[in-house]
Write an enzyme that holds these catalytic residues in place. Sequence first.
Site, short mmCIF file in Angstrom:
data_model
loop_
_atom_site.label_atom_id
_atom_site.label_comp_id
_atom_site.label_asym_id
_atom_site.label_seq_id
_atom_site.Cartn_x
_atom_site.Cartn_y
_atom_site.Cartn_z
N HIS A 57 -32.76 -9.80 -54.29
CA HIS A 57 -34.19 -9.64 -54.01
C HIS A 57 -34.43 -8.67 -52.86
CE1 HIS A 57 -34.04 -12.08 -50.31
NE2 HIS A 57 -33.27 -12.93 -50.96
N HIS B 176 -45.53 -2.14 -56.65
CA HIS B 176 -44.24 -2.54 -56.09
C HIS B 176 -43.80 -3.93 -56.56
CE1 HIS B 176 -41.05 -1.77 -53.21
NE2 HIS B 176 -41.16 -2.99 -52.75
N ASP C 212 -47.32 2.27 -57.29
CA ASP C 212 -46.67 1.72 -56.10
C ASP C 212 -47.16 2.47 -54.87
OD1 ASP C 212 -44.97 0.77 -54.11
OD2 ASP C 212 -43.28 0.58 -55.49
N SER D 151 -36.17 -3.24 -54.20
CA SER D 151 -36.58 -2.80 -52.87
C SER D 151 -35.42 -2.81 -51.88
CB SER D 151 -37.74 -3.68 -52.39
OG SER D 151 -38.38 -3.12 -51.27
#
Length: 494
Positions: A193, A471, A443, A267
Amino acid sequence: MGAAARSALASAGRAANEAVSFVVFLLLDALEALLCVAYRVADYVAEGAWRPCYCARPSPASSSGPAGGKIVVSERGGSKVVSMLSATRLHLEDISDTLYARRRSVLAVAGAAFSSPRRAAAGVTVHSAPIVQMMLRGKAGGDGSNKYPSPRWSDCHCANCNPADTGRLFVHVEAPPAGDGGVATEEDVLFIHGFISSSGFWTQTVLPHVSPEARSRRRLFAVDLLGFGRSPKPADSLYTLREHVEMIERSVIERHGVKSFHIVAHSLGSILALALAVRYPAAVKSLTLVAPVRVVFSTSSHSACALSVSLSLTLALALMQPYFPVPRGEVGTQYVLRTVAPRRVWPAIAFGASVACWYEHLSRTVSIVLCKHHRLWELAFRVFTLYRVRTYLMDGFFCHTHIASWHTLHNIICGSAGKIDGWLEVVRDQLACDVTVYHGSDDELLPVQCSHAVKAKVPRAQVRVIDGKDHVTIVVGRQKDLARELEEIWDRRR
């Protein structure tokens, strides 16, 4: 309105932004100083010891450490490498100088803007913050008298935030059933994540939509990174890249005997994904980066790339342009810090980034309000929405400590300035794995140019821009499609 009038209006707007920003950040500097004193007193009352912070004046690196050792801080590629020289040498820890070499007042920052940039010679000994010295002495086997209690008084004390097993990360595992009817797995998939998130970002979205056929051949692992979600949150950790990667190795690769695996990362997780891919070049079958960090190339051969990732909600980082070169003679980490967190009230995203990056005690206050009392906020949200909205995104945002987010922000986002470019070159030249990059066209945190930057370094990378997604919704809301596309990627490498 003519061009001259528009130009004059724009100039007036910039001047107003500069003036308001000066006043606002002057007040925030004063508030930060007051909070520093308040937290020193509160820490002493609650924990029985004075705790140093990054506001403290750096002390010489030649301060004696345990067993006669010394803490030495030297520059390498724009970040600082901290080591303990003693009879038993402590392995190198990458500590970003943005933690302890920030100019904290408006006047100091303004003065720096008019001064000539200076660069320390590579390999020279510099100064380090007392808090860094204290933590490293503890790692090297100090007496432990000043060791941080974990959890600290300002952290949440619930069972989810403080797992019993402090030596490994929380890992969500989905594996095919064992037994006579079970099929031996061919390979595994690791989901990582992003910043201020948790494994729920994957387990509540993509994993439920992975087909039974794909599950029959693969184990699926989704981790909570060190300091986040249900993983340990050691108060004496510096949350360096090395610590994050080694905890993933210990908790997934070594514990579960992973031999061949795909990586899917979002990310900030893209940084760790690249580090793992370089570390296990023969084992990684494919690399899928979703809304990856931007790569920023330097104009100097000694200043490598820099990067930025998003912070959730108002604590967000975004750069104002796809690339910004690091001027010759500047330390990359400091230049990146001033660029992504310019101490301006507008745009709002720059204000949020500036507060997150520059103000240790103010961000700790936010963490106390939100994270220490996260169960109350989650309950209030559920009641307000009549239990109709799933809260896994909130769970990930609230379940971390200030020490974890603060150090990860500086040591991973700013401190990895000298690594990303080299990692991508290794992926390009030495790895045979597929590289796929997903990015949402809407994004606002990380523009699409970030993904095109990856392709510029790794020409075989496939960039997929998804219209109308940002995002978060690049995953949330299109999880069925993403699961199907991921299976196609995995099947190509069988």
